[in-house]
Every structure is written in structure tokens, then in C-alpha cells.
Motif scaffolding. Structure first.
Motif, mmCIF file in Angstrom:
data_model
loop_
_atom_site.group_PDB
_atom_site.id
_atom_site.type_symbol
_atom_site.label_atom_id
_atom_site.label_comp_id
_atom_site.label_asym_id
_atom_site.label_seq_id
_atom_site.Cartn_x
_atom_site.Cartn_y
_atom_site.Cartn_z
ATOM 1 N N PRO A 65 26.918 -22.282 -33.008
ATOM 2 C CA PRO A 65 26.597 -22.391 -34.518
ATOM 3 C C PRO A 65 25.770 -23.705 -34.778
ATOM 4 O O PRO A 65 24.810 -23.573 -35.784
ATOM 5 C CB PRO A 65 28.083 -23.185 -35.083
ATOM 6 N N SER A 119 22.057 -23.237 -36.260
ATOM 7 C CA SER A 119 21.320 -24.005 -37.503
ATOM 8 C C SER A 119 20.221 -24.752 -37.202
ATOM 9 O O SER A 119 19.843 -25.479 -38.168
ATOM 10 C CB SER A 119 22.606 -25.170 -37.782
ATOM 11 N N SER A 163 28.447 -8.880 -32.767
ATOM 12 C CA SER A 163 27.252 -8.356 -33.907
ATOM 13 C C SER A 163 27.148 -6.897 -33.700
ATOM 14 O O SER A 163 26.489 -6.303 -34.466
ATOM 15 C CB SER A 163 26.205 -9.305 -33.364
ATOM 16 N N TRP A 167 25.388 -13.240 -40.363
ATOM 17 C CA TRP A 167 25.814 -14.395 -39.709
ATOM 18 C C TRP A 167 26.418 -13.702 -38.392
ATOM 19 O O TRP A 167 25.870 -14.588 -37.362
ATOM 20 C CB TRP A 167 27.271 -14.581 -40.316
ATOM 21 N N THR A 168 26.784 -12.511 -37.937
ATOM 22 C CA THR A 168 27.045 -12.325 -36.640
ATOM 23 C C THR A 168 25.754 -12.115 -35.767
ATOM 24 O O THR A 168 25.688 -12.506 -34.793
ATOM 25 C CB THR A 168 27.899 -11.131 -36.420
ATOM 26 N N ARG A 195 22.830 -13.770 -36.428
ATOM 27 C CA ARG A 195 22.499 -15.219 -36.169
ATOM 28 C C ARG A 195 23.142 -15.775 -34.932
ATOM 29 O O ARG A 195 22.564 -16.573 -34.102
ATOM 30 C CB ARG A 195 22.427 -15.885 -37.288
#
Length: 102
Positions: free
Chosen positions: A33, A37, A77, A84-85, A87
Motif C-alpha cells: 500500500p 501510494s 487483480s 485498487w487491486t 494498483r
């Protein structure tokens, strides 16, 4: 299959600590994560190193965890392709490649 369970530790308001069942005793914040980010893998690992388990973990164990995270997020993913998955899979790939070169 790897079993990953949140153990509830939060660092810097962002990191959650996980335990990988097939690496007994190794608990560390999930770096993916943070990388997703915008952190570099080195920066994400710097945050993780603040936990005792991560600091004590052997390099090959962390590398194995990065590879397992990459496989896990690739599977997630692929079966549930959303932003989200996707990324998180890209971040896990970057982390895995970083650890492989280390």
C-alpha cells in the motif's frame, strides 16, 4: 496458498501488520500500500523496519514475502480487476523486483 491475517498494528496511520502463515514468526507491515501510494520500496521498507519482527527478519524471508505478495496480488487483480487491486498488484511487482535485485 498463503494465509495472510491482519494483526491490527497501525504505523503512521497507514501500515497494517500482517502475518504470513508459512513464514512463522515473521510479521511485518505490508509494503505494497505504501508503494502504491508513491513510496519507493526502500522508503516502504524503512517504515517496516520500525517493527521488531521486520528488523529481526532475515533478508531472504523478506524477499520471499515480497514474492508471495506479488503472487497474491496478481491472483487477486486477475480475478477482481479494479483500479485498487490493479494498483496493489503493480506495487507488489515493483517491491518483488526491488527485493530480487537487492
Amino acid at each position: 496458498m498463503r494465509l495472510i491475517v491482519a494483526s491490527g498494528q497501525i504505523l503512521g496511520g497507514v501500515l497494517q501488520e500482517y502475518h504470513v502463515a508459512d513464514l512463522p514468526g515473521l510479521q511485518e507491515p505490508e509494503a505494497c500500500p505504501l508503494i502504491a501510494s508513491g513510496h519507493t520500496p526502500a522508503s516502504a521498507e524503512g517504515w517496516a523496519a520500525r517493527t521488531l519482527a521486520w528488523a529481526a527478519a532475515p533478508g531472504p524471508g523478506i524477499t520471499a514475502f515480497a514474492a508471495a505478495s506479488h503472487r497474491l496480488w496478481t491472483e487477486i487483480s486477475t480475478s477482481d480487476p479494479d483500479p485498487w487491486t490493479t494498483r496493489l498488484e503493480a506495487a507488489a511487482r515493483v517491491w518483488d523486483e526491488y527485493r530480487t535485485r537487492a
